[in-house]
Design a protein around this motif. Structure first.
Motif: not given
Length: 270
Positions: A178-184, A204-211
């Protein structure tokens, strides 16, 4: 909530799922007021009826947000590591594909889940599936799978770093998460129910992929993504009280739901 507190909360609530207690457990059909069966939830997550029927009874609790085995392209004889393996659903699917010459290692931090997984393996006659408690151990594997579990970790970068370490050169990781596109909003991000419901801990999706990239993986690909329904979370009586107190309308919930995604990601250790 501290990292230790999060782990204790997850361990306690998913222990209740494993024991099938029906009050305040994790994101499972056995709790949160959900009316759908594990089979129905798994079909929605991307599993076929044949896949659901090929595992031992009790291995599928409807906990996943995707089907990582479907994108893993497993081969006969490969060694597979399942992070957050629970009662063994994905382990058994993987074991059927790698065959007797292959090996599947499931890692979970919840003793009740491990007990259930080992019993399921015994009942199904799976001699190539092993369930371990705790963190990833020092081993070398060809494929890593994980289903809606990394979002529960308070240190996702450490998870991907360790996954990269234990993979053989040329190995691959296949994750449903699960990822998000905006702050919950705070009523979700600060909620224990939101965390064990696989939502509040999402990056956040970009942060997840960055990890994943920072850990050293390459050829990172989002295989598919879809909106993750919040109905199991919002059906919890505690959450319903919060929604009423905060004046959260159905329209506002629909807007929030559009920002929560279930993604399937594949990446390689070059």
């Amino acid at each position: 909530m501290t990292g230790k507190g999060i782990k204790n909360l997850v361990r306690e609530n998913y222990g209740k799922v494993a024991r099938q207690e029906k009050n305040k457990c994790g994101c499972s059909p056995c709790c949160c007021g959900a009316t759908q069966s594990a089979e129905e939830l798994s079909m929605k997550a991307g599993y076929s009826g044949d896949e659901i029927s090929e595992v031992p009874e009790g291995a599928n609790l409807g906990l996943g947000c995707g089907n990582p085995v479907a994108i893993a392209s497993l081969k006969e004889g490969e060694t597979v590591l399942d992070l957050g393996s629970g009662p063994g659903f994905d382990c058994f699917l993987a074991a059927n594909r790698v065959g007797k010459s292959g090996r599947v290692i499931g890692v979970d931090m919840t003793p009740d889940m491990l007990k259930r997984a080992r019993k399921n393996a015994e009942n199904g006659g799976y001699t190539n599936v092993e369930s371990r408690q705790g963190e990833i151990e020092d081993c070398s594997v060809d494929v890593i799978i994980s289903n809606c579990v990394i979002n529960l970790s308070p240190d996702k970068q450490a998870v991907f770093n360790e996954a990269f370490r234990v993979l053989s050169p040329g190995g691959r990781i296949n994750v449903s998460d699960i990822v998000v596109t905006e702050r919950l909003p705070d009523f979700i991000s600060e909620s224990g129910t939101g965390y064990t419901g696989c939502i509040a801990g999402a990056l956040q999706k970009d942060e997840y992929l960055g990890c994943i990239e920072k850990a050293g993986f390459r050829d990172i690909e989002i295989v598919s993504e879809a909106i993750f329904p919040l109905d199991q979370f919002t059906s919890d009586p505690v959450v319903q009280d919060i929604l009423k107190d905060e004046g959260i309308t159905k329209e506002r919930l629909a807007e929030i739901e559009k920002t929560v995604l279930s993604v399937k990601v594949r990446a390689y250790k070059k």
